[in-house]
Design a protein around this motif. Structure first.
Motif, PDB file in Angstrom:
ATOM      1  N   PHE A  73      35.703 -11.884  53.687  1.00  0.00           N
ATOM      2  CA  PHE A  73      35.860 -10.427  53.771  1.00  0.00           C
ATOM      3  C   PHE A  73      35.358  -9.896  55.119  1.00  0.00           C
ATOM      4  CE2 PHE A  73      35.062 -10.740  48.958  1.00  0.00           C
ATOM      5  CZ  PHE A  73      36.391 -11.011  48.725  1.00  0.00           C
ATOM      6  N   LEU A  74      34.257 -10.443  55.601  1.00  0.00           N
ATOM      7  CA  LEU A  74      33.741 -10.023  56.908  1.00  0.00           C
ATOM      8  C   LEU A  74      34.719 -10.386  58.018  1.00  0.00           C
ATOM      9  CD1 LEU A  74      29.963 -10.990  56.613  1.00  0.00           C
ATOM     10  CD2 LEU A  74      30.893  -8.675  56.811  1.00  0.00           C
ATOM     11  N   ASN A  75      35.308 -11.550  57.921  1.00  0.00           N
ATOM     12  CA  ASN A  75      36.275 -11.978  58.927  1.00  0.00           C
ATOM     13  C   ASN A  75      37.494 -11.061  58.955  1.00  0.00           C
ATOM     14  OD1 ASN A  75      37.407 -13.975  60.888  1.00  0.00           O
ATOM     15  ND2 ASN A  75      38.888 -14.285  59.246  1.00  0.00           N
ATOM     16  N   LEU A  76      37.983 -10.701  57.758  1.00  0.00           N
ATOM     17  CA  LEU A  76      39.138  -9.797  57.672  1.00  0.00           C
ATOM     18  C   LEU A  76      38.771  -8.400  58.164  1.00  0.00           C
ATOM     19  CD1 LEU A  76      40.635 -10.907  54.236  1.00  0.00           C
ATOM     20  CD2 LEU A  76      41.673 -11.204  56.476  1.00  0.00           C
ATOM     21  N   CYS A  77      37.552  -7.982  57.866  1.00  0.00           N
ATOM     22  CA  CYS A  77      37.077  -6.676  58.333  1.00  0.00           C
ATOM     23  C   CYS A  77      37.013  -6.652  59.860  1.00  0.00           C
ATOM     24  CB  CYS A  77      35.697  -6.407  57.737  1.00  0.00           C
ATOM     25  SG  CYS A  77      35.131  -4.712  57.921  1.00  0.00           S
ATOM     26  N   GLN A  78      36.694  -7.796  60.425  1.00  0.00           N
ATOM     27  CA  GLN A  78      36.531  -7.920  61.876  1.00  0.00           C
ATOM     28  C   GLN A  78      37.874  -8.019  62.589  1.00  0.00           C
ATOM     29  OE1 GLN A  78      33.956 -11.228  62.853  1.00  0.00           O
ATOM     30  NE2 GLN A  78      32.902 -10.035  64.410  1.00  0.00           N
ATOM     31  N   THR A  79      38.789  -8.802  62.003  1.00  0.00           N
ATOM     32  CA  THR A  79      40.061  -9.082  62.683  1.00  0.00           C
ATOM     33  C   THR A  79      41.176  -8.124  62.295  1.00  0.00           C
ATOM     34  OG1 THR A  79      40.642 -10.710  60.967  1.00  0.00           O
ATOM     35  CG2 THR A  79      39.503 -11.525  62.924  1.00  0.00           C
ATOM     36  N   LYS A  80      41.230  -7.738  61.026  1.00  0.00           N
ATOM     37  CA  LYS A  80      42.316  -6.867  60.547  1.00  0.00           C
ATOM     38  C   LYS A  80      41.960  -5.387  60.608  1.00  0.00           C
ATOM     39  CE  LYS A  80      44.871 -10.405  59.190  1.00  0.00           C
ATOM     40  NZ  LYS A  80      46.198 -10.722  59.747  1.00  0.00           N
ATOM     41  N   LEU A 138      31.176   4.002  65.344  1.00  0.00           N
ATOM     42  CA  LEU A 138      30.303   4.521  64.299  1.00  0.00           C
ATOM     43  C   LEU A 138      31.108   5.335  63.286  1.00  0.00           C
ATOM     44  CD1 LEU A 138      27.324   5.672  66.527  1.00  0.00           C
ATOM     45  CD2 LEU A 138      27.699   3.458  65.445  1.00  0.00           C
ATOM     46  N   LYS A 139      31.090   4.886  62.035  1.00  0.00           N
ATOM     47  CA  LYS A 139      31.802   5.573  60.950  1.00  0.00           C
ATOM     48  C   LYS A 139      30.875   5.667  59.747  1.00  0.00           C
ATOM     49  CE  LYS A 139      36.407   3.991  62.389  1.00  0.00           C
ATOM     50  NZ  LYS A 139      35.967   3.224  63.580  1.00  0.00           N
ATOM     51  N   ALA A 140      30.981   6.778  59.050  1.00  0.00           N
ATOM     52  CA  ALA A 140      30.080   7.030  57.918  1.00  0.00           C
ATOM     53  C   ALA A 140      30.213   5.969  56.835  1.00  0.00           C
ATOM     54  CB  ALA A 140      30.362   8.413  57.333  1.00  0.00           C
ATOM     55  N   LYS A 141      31.427   5.411  56.661  1.00  0.00           N
ATOM     56  CA  LYS A 141      31.654   4.439  55.585  1.00  0.00           C
ATOM     57  C   LYS A 141      30.764   3.209  55.737  1.00  0.00           C
ATOM     58  CE  LYS A 141      35.428   2.230  58.126  1.00  0.00           C
ATOM     59  NZ  LYS A 141      36.868   1.916  58.163  1.00  0.00           N
ATOM     60  N   TYR A 142      30.403   2.859  56.971  1.00  0.00           N
ATOM     61  CA  TYR A 142      29.564   1.687  57.198  1.00  0.00           C
ATOM     62  C   TYR A 142      28.163   1.884  56.625  1.00  0.00           C
ATOM     63  CZ  TYR A 142      33.195   0.234  60.526  1.00  0.00           C
ATOM     64  OH  TYR A 142      34.376  -0.127  61.101  1.00  0.00           O
ATOM     65  N   LEU A 143      27.703   3.139  56.594  1.00  0.00           N
ATOM     66  CA  LEU A 143      26.366   3.414  56.089  1.00  0.00           C
ATOM     67  C   LEU A 143      26.237   3.100  54.604  1.00  0.00           C
ATOM     68  CD1 LEU A 143      25.578   6.800  57.899  1.00  0.00           C
ATOM     69  CD2 LEU A 143      24.763   4.513  58.497  1.00  0.00           C
ATOM     70  N   SER A 169      46.265  -5.379  51.733  1.00  0.00           N
ATOM     71  CA  SER A 169      45.773  -4.068  51.317  1.00  0.00           C
ATOM     72  C   SER A 169      45.831  -3.906  49.801  1.00  0.00           C
ATOM     73  CB  SER A 169      46.594  -2.971  52.000  1.00  0.00           C
ATOM     74  OG  SER A 169      46.170  -1.692  51.579  1.00  0.00           O
ATOM     75  N   TYR A 170      46.955  -4.322  49.190  1.00  0.00           N
ATOM     76  CA  TYR A 170      47.093  -4.259  47.727  1.00  0.00           C
ATOM     77  C   TYR A 170      45.997  -5.077  47.048  1.00  0.00           C
ATOM     78  CZ  TYR A 170      51.889  -2.552  48.570  1.00  0.00           C
ATOM     79  OH  TYR A 170      52.995  -1.842  48.977  1.00  0.00           O
ATOM     80  N   MET A 171      45.764  -6.277  47.574  1.00  0.00           N
ATOM     81  CA  MET A 171      44.793  -7.181  46.960  1.00  0.00           C
ATOM     82  C   MET A 171      43.370  -6.623  47.049  1.00  0.00           C
ATOM     83  SD  MET A 171      46.598  -9.531  45.690  1.00  0.00           S
ATOM     84  CE  MET A 171      48.256 -10.216  45.842  1.00  0.00           C
ATOM     85  N   VAL A 172      43.034  -6.047  48.178  1.00  0.00           N
ATOM     86  CA  VAL A 172      41.694  -5.484  48.345  1.00  0.00           C
ATOM     87  C   VAL A 172      41.484  -4.321  47.384  1.00  0.00           C
ATOM     88  CG1 VAL A 172      40.158  -4.241  49.940  1.00  0.00           C
ATOM     89  CG2 VAL A 172      41.424  -6.242  50.729  1.00  0.00           C
ATOM     90  N   GLU A 173      42.485  -3.484  47.221  1.00  0.00           N
ATOM     91  CA  GLU A 173      42.392  -2.356  46.288  1.00  0.00           C
ATOM     92  C   GLU A 173      42.133  -2.853  44.868  1.00  0.00           C
ATOM     93  OE1 GLU A 173      45.949  -0.101  46.722  1.00  0.00           O
ATOM     94  OE2 GLU A 173      45.522   0.519  48.781  1.00  0.00           O
ATOM     95  N   MET A 217      40.469  -3.589  58.376  1.00  0.00           N
ATOM     96  CA  MET A 217      40.896  -2.957  57.125  1.00  0.00           C
ATOM     97  C   MET A 217      39.815  -2.003  56.629  1.00  0.00           C
ATOM     98  SD  MET A 217      42.549  -6.292  55.234  1.00  0.00           S
ATOM     99  CE  MET A 217      43.100  -5.321  53.827  1.00  0.00           C
ATOM    100  N   ALA A 218      40.141  -0.740  56.546  1.00  0.00           N
ATOM    101  CA  ALA A 218      39.157   0.274  56.145  1.00  0.00           C
ATOM    102  C   ALA A 218      38.623   0.008  54.735  1.00  0.00           C
ATOM    103  CB  ALA A 218      39.790   1.657  56.216  1.00  0.00           C
ATOM    104  N   ALA A 219      39.513  -0.426  53.833  1.00  0.00           N
ATOM    105  CA  ALA A 219      39.107  -0.633  52.445  1.00  0.00           C
ATOM    106  C   ALA A 219      38.166  -1.814  52.289  1.00  0.00           C
ATOM    107  CB  ALA A 219      40.343  -0.834  51.566  1.00  0.00           C
ATOM    108  N   MET A 220      38.150  -2.725  53.280  1.00  0.00           N
ATOM    109  CA  MET A 220      37.296  -3.898  53.178  1.00  0.00           C
ATOM    110  C   MET A 220      35.827  -3.530  53.136  1.00  0.00           C
ATOM    111  SD  MET A 220      37.618  -7.093  52.705  1.00  0.00           S
ATOM    112  CE  MET A 220      39.240  -7.534  53.332  1.00  0.00           C
ATOM    113  N   THR A 221      35.431  -2.499  53.865  1.00  0.00           N
ATOM    114  CA  THR A 221      34.043  -2.047  53.832  1.00  0.00           C
ATOM    115  C   THR A 221      33.679  -1.535  52.449  1.00  0.00           C
ATOM    116  OG1 THR A 221      34.160  -1.421  56.170  1.00  0.00           O
ATOM    117  CG2 THR A 221      32.362  -0.492  54.887  1.00  0.00           C
ATOM    118  N   GLU A 222      34.608  -0.843  51.806  1.00  0.00           N
ATOM    119  CA  GLU A 222      34.368  -0.363  50.442  1.00  0.00           C
ATOM    120  C   GLU A 222      34.212  -1.543  49.492  1.00  0.00           C
ATOM    121  OE1 GLU A 222      36.345   2.537  46.994  1.00  0.00           O
ATOM    122  OE2 GLU A 222      37.347   2.278  48.928  1.00  0.00           O
ATOM    123  N   LEU A 223      35.003  -2.592  49.680  1.00  0.00           N
ATOM    124  CA  LEU A 223      34.883  -3.783  48.840  1.00  0.00           C
ATOM    125  C   LEU A 223      33.516  -4.436  49.019  1.00  0.00           C
ATOM    126  CD1 LEU A 223      35.941  -5.934  46.923  1.00  0.00           C
ATOM    127  CD2 LEU A 223      37.065  -7.038  48.869  1.00  0.00           C
TER     128      LEU A 223
END
Length: 299
Positions: free
Chosen positions: A197-204, A244-249, A170-174, A206-212
């Protein structure tokens, strides 16, 4: 490598003008290093390589190859050089260099536990504050010092427990979000790790990964069009699986438009991928029951 150049002061011109001045200085350094004397030296070596004396010819060829490789090595080093125009930037560079060394010890360690998290957090915070204070200058130094690669290494590792690993990730992604924001060179540097990043978004999850991911492709047509169809499909699958989450858009919008202009290739891929999983990712309010559901969501 770093050079302190007193003749180039911060605040005397735009970022573009300062970059142009810096390019001229670095070009001058390269030309001074490999001037006509170096050319004459190589001509002499080439001439000696044709002598009948095998030992002399062999040594001359060896020196000629070494001279050529030295030029290439110096050219590569120049790309890592950073001209520091003020005492503040010199201090910034030294701080980031020291932080990199300390952070690297934690990243490469297999013994990191809960007791180390606060120190790691502070080191990451130091890098973030520097980038937020000095903007693209600091972002570039972070890239040239390969601090972003420490973050990539950490994201590939697991630590003493799942909670510690999750926190460090989480620290690293930020940090990477700030590193890449509005910086085309840094976007390009991270684009090669999109699969990670896609793999971590899928497995972990992590909400911040989509922002990255969003910051990596935002207003960068080259990066957006470099994404493979399978990667875009993977992201659509993530939406279907995680809800479905707005952040994905935001990420999808960055994929299909760049600086207000359409990216037609991506528009086609995204539309096709959405339709393939429309039951999971598309809500259509085209009948009485759908309209009722829409009104309930609005309320």
């Amino acid at each position: 490598a770093k050079w302190s150049v007193s003749s180039l002061q911060d605040g005397q011109g735009s970022e573009e003008e300062e970059d142009d001045q810096e390019s001229k200085v670095l070009k001058s350094l390269f030309e001074d290093r490999f001037d006509n004397r170096a050319h004459d030296y190589n001509r002499v070596l080439l001439d000696l390589s044709h002598y009948e004396n095998l030992e002399l010819a062999t040594m001359a060829l060896h020196l000629l190859f070494r001279s050529a490789s030295h030029k290439e090595e110096f050219a590569q080093m120049i790309t890592k050089a950073e001209l520091l125009r003020s005492p503040a930037m010199i201090k910034s560079y030294d701080t980031l260099q020291q932080t990199k060394e300390q952070l690297g010890q934690y990243v490469r360690s297999t013994r990191v536990d809960e007791n180390d998290l606060e120190e790691i957090k502070q080191l990451i915070h130091t890098v973030q504050v520097d980038m937020q204070t000095y903007g693209q200058r600091s972002q570039r130094i972070v890239r040239k010092l390969d601090i972003h690669l420490l973050a990539i290494t950490a994201l590939k590792h697991s630590y003493s427990s799942n909670s510690v690993t999750q926190q460090i990730h989480s620290y690293m992604v930020e940090m990477l979000i700030i590193f890449v924001r509005n910086n085309a060179d840094n976007q390009k540097a991270l684009a090669v790790y999109i699969d990670l990043f896609l793999n971590l978004c899928q497995t972990k999850k992590m909400a911040a990964m989509t922002e990255l991911l969003y910051e990596i492709v935002k207003d960068n047509r080259d990066v957006a069009t470099s994404m493979e169809e399978r990667q875009i499909k993977t992201f659509i699958d993530i939406i279907a699986d995680q809800g479905l989450k707005a952040k994905y858009l935001l990420f999808l919008k960055a994929l299909v438009t760049s600086q207000g202009k359409p990216v037609k290739r991506n528009q086609t891929i995204v539309t096709k991928s959405l339709l393939e999983r429309q039951r999971d990712v598309i809500l259509l309010f085209n009948d009485e029951e759908g309209l009722k559901e829409r009104n309930e969501l609005i309320q």
